[in-house]
Design a protein around this motif. Structure first.
Motif, PDB file in Angstrom:
ATOM      1  N   VAL A 105       0.839  -1.204   0.000  1.00 46.39           N
ATOM      2  CA  VAL A 105       0.000   0.000   0.000  1.00 46.39           C
ATOM      3  C   VAL A 105       0.872   1.251   0.000  1.00 46.39           C
ATOM      4  CG1 VAL A 105      -1.700   1.298   1.319  1.00 46.39           C
ATOM      5  CG2 VAL A 105      -1.942  -1.183   1.082  1.00 46.39           C
ATOM      6  N   LYS A 106       1.936   1.241   0.765  1.00 43.93           N
ATOM      7  CA  LYS A 106       2.831   2.398   0.814  1.00 43.93           C
ATOM      8  C   LYS A 106       3.461   2.665  -0.544  1.00 43.93           C
ATOM      9  CE  LYS A 106       6.792   4.254   3.310  1.00 43.93           C
ATOM     10  NZ  LYS A 106       7.823   4.008   4.343  1.00 43.93           N
ATOM     11  N   ARG A 107       3.827   1.617  -1.227  1.00 44.15           N
ATOM     12  CA  ARG A 107       4.437   1.797  -2.556  1.00 44.15           C
ATOM     13  C   ARG A 107       3.429   2.364  -3.542  1.00 44.15           C
ATOM     14  NH1 ARG A 107       5.643  -2.028  -6.972  1.00 44.15           N
ATOM     15  NH2 ARG A 107       7.403  -1.210  -8.136  1.00 44.15           N
ATOM     16  N   MET A 108       2.204   1.885  -3.505  1.00 41.92           N
ATOM     17  CA  MET A 108       1.186   2.424  -4.393  1.00 41.92           C
ATOM     18  C   MET A 108       0.929   3.912  -4.100  1.00 41.92           C
ATOM     19  SD  MET A 108       0.413  -0.218  -6.261  1.00 41.92           S
ATOM     20  CE  MET A 108       2.134  -0.634  -6.018  1.00 41.92           C
ATOM     21  N   GLU A 109       0.888   4.257  -2.803  1.00 39.10           N
ATOM     22  CA  GLU A 109       0.651   5.654  -2.436  1.00 39.10           C
ATOM     23  C   GLU A 109       1.804   6.546  -2.875  1.00 39.10           C
ATOM     24  OE1 GLU A 109       0.009   5.533   1.737  1.00 39.10           O
ATOM     25  OE2 GLU A 109      -2.101   4.888   1.594  1.00 39.10           O
TER      26      GLU A 109
ATOM     27  N   ILE B 140      -1.642   0.724 -11.013  1.00 37.82           N
ATOM     28  CA  ILE B 140      -2.244  -0.565 -11.353  1.00 37.82           C
ATOM     29  C   ILE B 140      -1.129  -1.570 -11.651  1.00 37.82           C
ATOM     30  CG2 ILE B 140      -4.361   0.487 -12.240  1.00 37.82           C
ATOM     31  CD1 ILE B 140      -3.289   0.140 -15.045  1.00 37.82           C
ATOM     32  N   GLN B 141      -1.512  -2.801 -11.910  1.00 35.32           N
ATOM     33  CA  GLN B 141      -0.563  -3.878 -12.234  1.00 35.32           C
ATOM     34  C   GLN B 141       0.492  -4.043 -11.134  1.00 35.32           C
ATOM     35  OE1 GLN B 141      -0.730  -6.000 -14.785  1.00 35.32           O
ATOM     36  NE2 GLN B 141      -2.523  -5.036 -15.669  1.00 35.32           N
ATOM     37  N   ALA B 142       0.025  -4.005  -9.858  1.00 38.46           N
ATOM     38  CA  ALA B 142       0.935  -4.167  -8.711  1.00 38.46           C
ATOM     39  C   ALA B 142       2.051  -3.146  -8.720  1.00 38.46           C
ATOM     40  CB  ALA B 142       1.511  -5.585  -8.679  1.00 38.46           C
ATOM     41  N   GLY B 143       1.749  -1.941  -9.204  1.00 40.53           N
ATOM     42  CA  GLY B 143       2.740  -0.875  -9.208  1.00 40.53           C
ATOM     43  C   GLY B 143       3.625  -0.859 -10.423  1.00 40.53           C
ATOM     44  N   ARG B 144       3.394  -1.722 -11.393  1.00 41.75           N
ATOM     45  CA  ARG B 144       4.205  -1.717 -12.604  1.00 41.75           C
ATOM     46  C   ARG B 144       3.669  -0.760 -13.671  1.00 41.75           C
ATOM     47  NH1 ARG B 144       4.244  -7.195 -11.152  1.00 41.75           N
ATOM     48  NH2 ARG B 144       2.455  -7.649 -12.491  1.00 41.75           N
ATOM     49  N   GLU B 145       2.505  -0.157 -13.431  1.00 39.31           N
ATOM     50  CA  GLU B 145       1.948   0.802 -14.393  1.00 39.31           C
ATOM     51  C   GLU B 145       1.194   1.882 -13.623  1.00 39.31           C
ATOM     52  OE1 GLU B 145      -0.951   1.005 -18.360  1.00 39.31           O
ATOM     53  OE2 GLU B 145      -0.448  -0.932 -17.422  1.00 39.31           O
ATOM     54  N   LEU B 146       1.255   3.104 -14.148  1.00 40.73           N
ATOM     55  CA  LEU B 146       0.567   4.241 -13.527  1.00 40.73           C
ATOM     56  C   LEU B 146      -0.264   4.942 -14.600  1.00 40.73           C
ATOM     57  CD1 LEU B 146       0.378   5.927 -10.840  1.00 40.73           C
ATOM     58  CD2 LEU B 146       2.016   7.488 -11.909  1.00 40.73           C
ATOM     59  N   ARG B 147      -1.552   5.125 -14.336  1.00 39.82           N
ATOM     60  CA  ARG B 147      -2.441   5.855 -15.235  1.00 39.82           C
ATOM     61  C   ARG B 147      -2.686   7.249 -14.647  1.00 39.82           C
ATOM     62  NH1 ARG B 147      -5.422   2.220 -18.483  1.00 39.82           N
ATOM     63  NH2 ARG B 147      -3.904   0.624 -19.097  1.00 39.82           N
ATOM     64  N   VAL B 148      -2.400   8.282 -15.437  1.00 41.49           N
ATOM     65  CA  VAL B 148      -2.519   9.673 -14.993  1.00 41.49           C
ATOM     66  C   VAL B 148      -3.602  10.361 -15.822  1.00 41.49           C
ATOM     67  CG1 VAL B 148      -1.321  11.869 -14.696  1.00 41.49           C
ATOM     68  CG2 VAL B 148      -0.094   9.711 -14.327  1.00 41.49           C
ATOM     69  N   ILE B 149      -4.530  11.033 -15.148  1.00 40.28           N
ATOM     70  CA  ILE B 149      -5.589  11.785 -15.825  1.00 40.28           C
ATOM     71  C   ILE B 149      -5.204  13.267 -15.758  1.00 40.28           C
ATOM     72  CG2 ILE B 149      -8.042  12.282 -15.915  1.00 40.28           C
ATOM     73  CD1 ILE B 149      -7.317   9.357 -16.376  1.00 40.28           C
ATOM     74  N   ALA B 150      -4.983  13.873 -16.937  1.00 38.51           N
ATOM     75  CA  ALA B 150      -4.578  15.279 -17.016  1.00 38.51           C
ATOM     76  C   ALA B 150      -5.790  16.158 -17.271  1.00 38.51           C
ATOM     77  CB  ALA B 150      -3.538  15.466 -18.119  1.00 38.51           C
TER      78      ALA B 150
END
Length: 550
Positions: free
Chosen positions: A472-476, A494-504
């Motif tokens: 949880v700390k890593r995701m945060e 997402i993907q256990a921290g292997r991918e990050l989706r950013v909404i601009a």
């Protein structure tokens, strides 16, 4: 005749010696005896004469036949001699004719060879004559060429002298215009050329370094991927449990014993704390030493199965379990050494290696991790030309200090290095154990190789599991870093921290700014976080317009 006379004389002598009364009888006997003797002598004489006449007749016939045979043989010899003479004469004639034909043939061949030789000599003479004529022509042409070259050389010399004069005049004019001497101008020119050359060399070096770095990175990735693909292992190692199941809650009271004597005896014998709480069907054993914790777990299992729980029985079961566990540890160490083909280990090293079976790191079994590092090190060593046997030994023993880090002060690299040094391991193995976390200056290539293999084993997917809090700390952290950038509305890991989706925010960002935000977030992750593999950052910017038709 002499013999006959002798016989008659003998008879008369006998007659004279006998008396008259017996004379008549004796006379008759004597006459008969004489007659017989005479007849025998006559027969013998007749036989002798007959034999002599017969032999004489035979001799005459043999002489005559022999004479005839000899005459026939002589005649035959004459005929054979004449035939041999005729044949010899014929053979002699044939030999003479044959030798004459061979001599004629040889003479013809010699004559033909002489004719060919004479023809060849005549051809060579003609060729030599032509060559001589050609050489004379070339000599005349060469003389003409030399005259022309001499004239051209003289013209070139005149032009060179003129050019030197013009150059001197130009140098004087340039010196007057620039105010520098020839040496000063040459020095300045050389400095300018040196600066340009240095710049070109630097550019070329940077280009080659960049190209070499890219090639090495690609080659290193290929080696690591090949090694990881060649080694197939389970993704998640088995965890060492520290809980013991009990059949019912009444067993808790028997484990505690009257006034707590059983539990005190058990904790004293094992050195492990036994926690008995309200959790149904479970007793917890707690301790920092994983081997002692396993000893307590197995001993408690045996006591519960046996049902007899009292201090003396506890000491007996713990002692027997300790012997079994020591044998199990030794066997595990030998199996690990045999699996990766590392012979000649000290008994103490084998024991410490077996103790790693009960040690885990982020839920990864340290013994299996050491075996994986040994395999990875050997594979990479084969690819880069190092000794795979030394690499396997370094990889297997690099974490040996974790078997005693709870007993001694210091980190496991230093503890492991001291242990290996005391048991006469090679400097490469000792240095690999001491420096595989990059805490010291690398002296041997095997240290870097083991550090690389250690990272491969620890970071491959599924090798280690993190706790829920760390996850949880890593995701945060990922989401917090992304939301700190201007124009970012939301971020989802997402993907256990292997991918990050950013909404601009589409109102305050355009496509160019969204691309810059995506790159800056990736750079921030590289600078602020430590993680295995890679993290994919995706920035989504969209515009939505909504109207209601009434």
């Amino acid at each position: 005749m002499n013999a006959l006379d002798n016989i008659l004389g003998l008879q008369l002598h006998l007659l004279a010696t006998v008396d008259k009364d017996s004379a008549s009888e004796f006379g008759l006997w004597l006459v008969s005896t004489s007659t017989l003797i005479l007849l025998a002598l006559a027969g013998a004489l007749f036989g002798f004469c007959s034999n002599w006449l017969y032999q004489r007749t035979l001799d005459k016939r043999g002489i005559r036949q022999a004479k005839l045979d000899s005459e026939a043989m002589i005649e035959k010899a004459k005929l054979e001699t004449e035939s041999i003479h005729k044949n010899a004469a014929l053979e002699a004639k044939e030999i003479v004719i044959r030798h004459k034909a061979e001599a004629d043939e040889e003479i013809s061949r010699v004559k033909e060879s002489l004719r060919e030789t004479r023809h060849e000599l005549e051809s060579r003479a003609a060729t030599l004559a032509q060559s001589e004529e050609g050489l004379k022509k070339q000599e005349r042409g060469l003389e003409n060429t030399q005259r022309r070259l001499a004239q051209q050389l003289e013209a070139v010399n005149r032009k060179r002298e003129r050019l030197d004069q013009l150059t001197d005049e130009k140098q004087k004019i340039l010196q007057q215009a620039s105010g520098m001497s020839k040496e000063e101008a040459s020095k300045q020119l050389m400095q300018t050329l040196q600066m340009e050359l240095d710049q070109e060399i630097g550019t070329a070096i940077l280009h080659h370094e960049r190209h070499l770095s890219e090639s090495l990175d690609a080659k290193a990735r290929e080696m690591l991927l090949t090694a990881m693909q060649r080694y197939a292992a389970v993704h998640t190692a088995e965890n060492t449990t520290s809980t013991v199941d009990i059949p019912n809650d009444d067993m808790k009271g028997r484990i505690i014993g009257r006034e707590g004597r059983n539990i005190r005896a058990f904790e004293k014998a094992t050195g492990i704390d036994v926690i008995i709480d309200d959790s149904p069907g479970v007793v917890i054993v707690s301790g920092f030493d994983p081997v002692r914790r396993e000893l307590a777990r197995q001993s408690l299992d045996k006591l519960i199965s046996d049902g007899r729980i009292h201090p003396s029985r506890i000491e007996e079961v713990v002692a027997q379990t300790s012997k079994d566990l020591d044998e199990f540890i030794r066997r595990k160490g030998e199996e690990a050494a045999d699996e990766v083909n590392v012979p000649g280990l000290n008994k103490r090293i084998i024991e410490m290696l077996g103790r790693l079976h009960f040690r885990t790191s982020y839920s990864q079994n340290v013994l299996r991790h050491s075996i994986e590092v040994a395999y990875f090190s050997s594979m990479i060593a084969e690819m880069i030309g190092l000794d795979p046997d030394v690499a396997r030994r370094c990889g297997l023993l690099h974490d040996i200090g974790k078997a005693a880090d709870h007993e001694l002060e210091g980190g496991h690299p230093k503890i492991g290095a001291d242990l290996l040094k005391r048991h006469n391991e090679s400097p490469e193995v000792v240095h690999a154990a001491f420096g595989h976390h990059d805490e010291i200056i690398t002296e041997f290539p095997y240290t870097v190789l083991v550090a690389t293999a250690d990272a491969c084993s620890a970071s491959r997917p599924g090798a280690r599991r993190e706790s829920l809090e760390r996850y949880v700390k890593r995701m945060e952290e990922l989401e917090s870093i992304a939301t700190d950038f201007d124009g970012v509305e939301q971020a989802f890991a997402i993907q256990a921290g292997r991918e990050l989706r950013v909404i601009a925010n589409s109102k305050i960002t355009d496509d160019a700014k969204a691309a810059a935000i995506c790159r800056n977030i990736a750079k921030a992750f590289e600078q602020q976080l430590t993680y295995p593999g890679e993290i994919k950052v995706t920035v989504v910017r969209e515009s939505r317009f909504t109207e209601l038709a009434r």
